[in-house]
Design a protein around this motif. Structure first.
Motif, short mmCIF file in Angstrom:
data_model
loop_
_atom_site.label_atom_id
_atom_site.label_comp_id
_atom_site.label_asym_id
_atom_site.label_seq_id
_atom_site.Cartn_x
_atom_site.Cartn_y
_atom_site.Cartn_z
N LEU A 131 0.83 -1.20 0.00
CA LEU A 131 0.00 0.00 0.00
C LEU A 131 0.87 1.26 0.00
CD1 LEU A 131 -2.85 1.17 0.09
CD2 LEU A 131 -2.73 1.06 2.60
N PHE A 132 1.96 1.25 0.78
CA PHE A 132 2.82 2.42 0.86
C PHE A 132 3.47 2.73 -0.49
CE2 PHE A 132 7.09 4.20 1.61
CZ PHE A 132 6.72 5.40 2.24
N ILE A 133 4.07 1.69 -1.10
CA ILE A 133 4.72 1.92 -2.41
C ILE A 133 3.68 2.24 -3.48
CG2 ILE A 133 6.17 0.86 -4.18
CD1 ILE A 133 7.49 -0.81 -2.04
N GLY A 134 2.52 1.60 -3.39
CA GLY A 134 1.46 1.87 -4.37
C GLY A 134 1.00 3.32 -4.34
N LEU A 135 0.84 3.87 -3.15
CA LEU A 135 0.41 5.27 -3.04
C LEU A 135 1.47 6.19 -3.63
CD1 LEU A 135 -1.15 5.27 0.55
CD2 LEU A 135 -2.35 5.33 -1.66
N MET A 136 2.73 5.86 -3.44
CA MET A 136 3.79 6.68 -4.03
C MET A 136 3.73 6.66 -5.57
SD MET A 136 7.14 6.12 -1.63
CE MET A 136 7.18 6.77 0.03
N THR A 168 10.31 -1.63 -19.03
CA THR A 168 10.01 -0.21 -18.87
C THR A 168 10.44 0.24 -17.49
OG1 THR A 168 8.10 -0.41 -20.32
CG2 THR A 168 8.21 1.54 -18.92
N SER A 169 11.22 1.30 -17.48
CA SER A 169 11.67 1.82 -16.19
C SER A 169 10.64 2.81 -15.68
CB SER A 169 13.03 2.51 -16.34
OG SER A 169 13.42 3.08 -15.11
N ASN A 170 10.00 2.46 -14.54
CA ASN A 170 8.97 3.32 -13.95
C ASN A 170 9.52 4.20 -12.84
OD1 ASN A 170 6.79 2.30 -15.54
ND2 ASN A 170 6.83 0.43 -14.28
N SER A 171 10.82 4.14 -12.63
CA SER A 171 11.39 4.92 -11.51
C SER A 171 12.83 5.27 -11.83
CB SER A 171 11.32 4.11 -10.21
OG SER A 171 12.01 2.89 -10.36
N ASN A 172 13.28 6.39 -11.25
CA ASN A 172 14.67 6.77 -11.38
C ASN A 172 15.50 6.04 -10.32
OD1 ASN A 172 14.32 8.14 -8.91
ND2 ASN A 172 13.59 9.97 -10.00
N ASN A 173 16.78 6.31 -10.28
CA ASN A 173 17.67 5.60 -9.36
C ASN A 173 17.29 5.80 -7.90
OD1 ASN A 173 19.16 4.50 -11.44
ND2 ASN A 173 20.66 6.19 -11.47
N TRP A 174 16.89 7.04 -7.54
CA TRP A 174 16.49 7.30 -6.15
C TRP A 174 15.22 6.51 -5.77
CZ3 TRP A 174 19.86 9.19 -2.99
CH2 TRP A 174 20.85 10.04 -3.47
N GLU A 175 14.28 6.48 -6.70
CA GLU A 175 13.06 5.71 -6.45
C GLU A 175 13.36 4.22 -6.38
OE1 GLU A 175 10.76 7.05 -9.69
OE2 GLU A 175 9.80 8.68 -8.58
N LEU A 176 14.31 3.78 -7.27
CA LEU A 176 14.71 2.38 -7.21
C LEU A 176 15.37 2.05 -5.87
CD1 LEU A 176 15.04 -0.34 -8.63
CD2 LEU A 176 17.22 0.49 -9.56
N TRP A 184 -0.17 5.05 -12.71
CA TRP A 184 -1.38 4.46 -12.15
C TRP A 184 -1.45 2.94 -12.29
CZ3 TRP A 184 -4.62 1.77 -15.33
CH2 TRP A 184 -4.43 1.94 -16.71
N ARG A 185 -0.82 2.38 -13.36
CA ARG A 185 -0.89 0.93 -13.51
C ARG A 185 -0.13 0.21 -12.37
NH1 ARG A 185 0.79 -1.14 -19.24
NH2 ARG A 185 2.67 0.07 -18.69
N VAL A 186 1.08 0.68 -12.10
CA VAL A 186 1.84 0.09 -11.00
C VAL A 186 1.15 0.34 -9.66
CG1 VAL A 186 4.07 0.09 -9.80
CG2 VAL A 186 3.99 0.36 -12.28
N GLY A 187 0.64 1.55 -9.49
CA GLY A 187 -0.07 1.86 -8.25
C GLY A 187 -1.30 0.99 -8.08
N LEU A 188 -2.01 0.76 -9.19
CA LEU A 188 -3.21 -0.08 -9.13
C LEU A 188 -2.86 -1.51 -8.73
CD1 LEU A 188 -6.25 -0.41 -9.55
CD2 LEU A 188 -5.78 -0.87 -11.98
#
Length: 624
Positions: free
Chosen positions: A25-30, A138-146, A37-41
């Motif tokens: 839930l925490f990562i999804g909200l981020m 597909t990269s859905n995040s940058n290095n900090w998010e990773l 939205w697909r990853v969050g969903l």
């Protein structure tokens, strides 16, 4: 199962599930906030699925419920890998944790299903990316998010692993505690099997073994060994005057003084109630044996303070030496016993060395033996019967037959007044044969009148060794037209020592007739568990000295409990002697004892009195 209780297991599953759902839930909200939205969903649905599966799984309390939670987690992780960077995605770190939990919480089949599912998905994911082109990384995040995702996943996995390892450590600690408790119990049982429970001295079984070893070593070294047979002169009077509890304390003090009267290398044994043996090692001559006997007399004499009461005591000692007076333990014991009786006749509080003329005196002037022979011919012996009761139902099961001698001048004599002499002379074989025959006749009379009782008869060690016991029992049953199931033979542990293989054949022949075997006075002598298994006895009789004192002494209570549990483990019923109060009876029932006997149910009485009281209208006393 990983955890030691179902409640703990549920708590652990709930914690793991809450941790996973919270992370999803925490990562999804981020990701929702970042517009992905697909990853969050997927993560939001995964959190909801874990929460729902957790609720259902805990309601089911089954592996299927736990498997449901893990399948939701696996599906969520796999969907994230498909939507993002495939095998390079940080979520793949959760796969090993899923396998770990599946291996710990589920069976082998379900674990293998998870493993196969992961392998198949990884292959499909790779083929879809590299061969068919159905998807692209597909990269859905940058290095900090990773970095954020990796840290969160690692922390969650670390929490789960830490919790699991902590449970394993607790389980191992509990297992080690159980193993240590088992070792202590084994050590305690070994101590009980080799030592007298009341005094802590070596018991007869262990003492015999040690003395036989000492004789063997002395034969090799050419040295001498002396055996002292010690009998307290006034113990019966003390026991009757101050009670059994104080009598037990008196015996403990006797044991302490006796141990200090001899050398540390000597062997001190409690032979029976008020009889002790001392094996003196490396004795060069008779003077050394006399000096040791004098030292024992000095230590055991004097005043004892027992529960505020001053008691005085003396003892009589017989001494037999190896190799002069006997080449083996049995001979030395018999000769030391005979010398002790000579000390009694000399006025007590003294000792006597064995002399061969003592045997001549016993055989040429057997006044008591002659009277017993005449008594057997004149029918002066009679049997008294003491009731034996099922402790749980209070139902009368049978009786123990106890011989009495109606002496024309001395009145009614108890077995202690004549059985030792009968055993010394061998007349016990004839007396024992009469006891078995009379007990069978009386049991048949009761059976013919509609009372199916089992009557127990005590068997002397001499009778087992010298008499044809199998033939005696078969003949008595046949003459009385009595089935063997109505007869029980009680043997003491001394019968077994050194004759177990021979006697085991006799027992098999007797049991083939339907006759049951009981080990009498268990715990006061050899207490050899191996002998019990070889004989396949049906019952263990707990000595009355333990039963009488277990209400006031915790160690006696523990001994009775151990004997009852040991009997159950060997498939034998437990029979408590000396039941003299309702409290004792109730406690024995709570401890799981099967059968009871004692003055609470009734004193030994003649066949006529027994029939009138116990087979008529008056009921047995009930446990309140």
């Amino acid at each position: 199962m990983l955890w030691d209780s179902n409640q703990t297991r549920i708590q652990r599953i709930r914690l793991v599930a809450q941790c996973v759902a919270g992370v999803f839930l925490f990562i999804g909200l981020m990701y929702w906030a970042a517009g992905l939205w697909r990853v969050g969903l997927v993560l939001t649905l995964g959190a909801a699925g874990v929460a729902y599966s957790t609720h259902q799984g805990l309601l089911q309390h089954s592996q299927r419920g736990v498997a449901g939670i893990l399948w939701v987690v696996w599906a969520t992780i796999s969907a994230l890998m498909w939507l993002s960077e495939g095998l390079r995605d940080a979520s793949v770190l959760a796969y090993p944790i899923i396998l770990l939990l599946a291996g710990l919480l589920l069976g082998r089949k379900r674990y293998l299903r998870f493993l196969v599912a992961m392998l198949v998905f990884v292959v499909v994911l790779t083929v879809s990316t590299e061969v068919t082109g159905w998807r692209q990384n597909t990269s859905n995040s940058n290095n900090w998010e990773l970095l954020r995702d990796v840290v969160i996943i690692l922390l969650a996995c670390a929490f789960i692993v830490w919790m699991t390892v902590a449970d394993w450590r607790r389980m191992i600690a509990a297992l080690e505690a159980q193993i240590e408790s088992y070792r202590q119990s084994q050590a305690h049982l070994l101590f009980l099997s080799q030592h007298d429970a009341l005094t802590g001295l070596t018991n007869r079984s262990r003492g015999r073994h040690l003395l036989e070893q000492a004789i063997t070593q002395a034969r090799v070294d050419g040295t001498g060994v002396a055996l002292m047979f010690i009998d307290l002169d006034n113990f019966k009077f003390i026991n009757d005057s101050v009670g059994h509890v104080a009598g037990d304390e008196f015996l403990r003090q006797i044991a302490i003084r006796l141990s200090t009267a001899v050398r540390d290398t000597d062997i001190v044994v409690r032979q029976s109630g008020d009889e002790f043996l001392v094996g003196l090692l490396d004795v060069p001559d008779s003077q050394s044996a006399c000096s040791a006997a004098t030292e024992v007399l000095d230590h055991l004499g004097g005043v004892y303070t027992v529960r505020g009461t001053a008691l005085s005591s003396t003892c009589s000692i017989g001494v037999a030496r190896f190799p002069q007076d006997g080449a083996d333990f049995e001979t030395l014991l018999r000769h030391a016993d005979l010398a002790m009786y000579q000390a009694k006749q000399a006025g007590r509080n003294t000792f006597r060395l064995f002399d061969v003329r003592m045997q001549d005196g016993l055989s040429t002037n057997p006044r008591l033996v002659a009277e017993m022979r005449s008594a057997l011919q004149r029918g002066e012996f009679e049997l008294h019967y003491q009731p034996v009761v099922d402790l749980t139902t209070q139902r009368l099961l049978g009786a123990e037959a106890l011989v009495r001698w109606h002496h024309p001048r001395r009145g009614m004599l108890a077995p202690a007044d004549f059985i030792p002499a009968a055993e010394h002379s061998g007349l016990i074989v004839d007396i024992g044969r009469w006891v078995i025959e009379e007990a069978c006749r009386q049991t048949a009379r009761w059976r013919n009148s509609g009372h199916a009782l089992v009557v127990a008869v005590n068997i002397s060690p001499v009778q087992c060794q010298r008499g044809d016991l199998t033939l005696t029992v078969h003949s008595a049953l046949a003459r009385a037209s009595l089935p063997g199931t109505c007869l029980e033979l009680e043997i003491t542990e001394s019968v077994l020592m050194g004759h177990v293989s021979t006697f085991a054949e006799t027992v098999r022949g007797i049991k083939a007739m339907g006759v049951s075997i009981a080990i009498d006075d268990f715990g006061t002598g050899y207490s050899n568990f191996g002998y019990l298994q070889q004989l396949a006895a049906d019952k263990i009789k707990i000595d009355q000295s333990f039963v009488r004192s277990m209400l006031m002494q915790t160690n006696q209570h523990a001994i009775v409990t151990a004997i009852i549990q040991m009997g159950k483990s060997l498939g034998m019923r437990s029979h408590a002697e000396g039941v003299e109060s309702a409290e004792t009876c109730a406690l024995l029932v709570d401890m799981g004892c099967d059968i009871g006997q004692g003055y609470w149910f009734g004193a030994p009485s003649s066949a006529v009195a027994f029939t009138k009281r116990f087979l008529g209208s008056p009921p047995l006393p009930q446990v309140p």
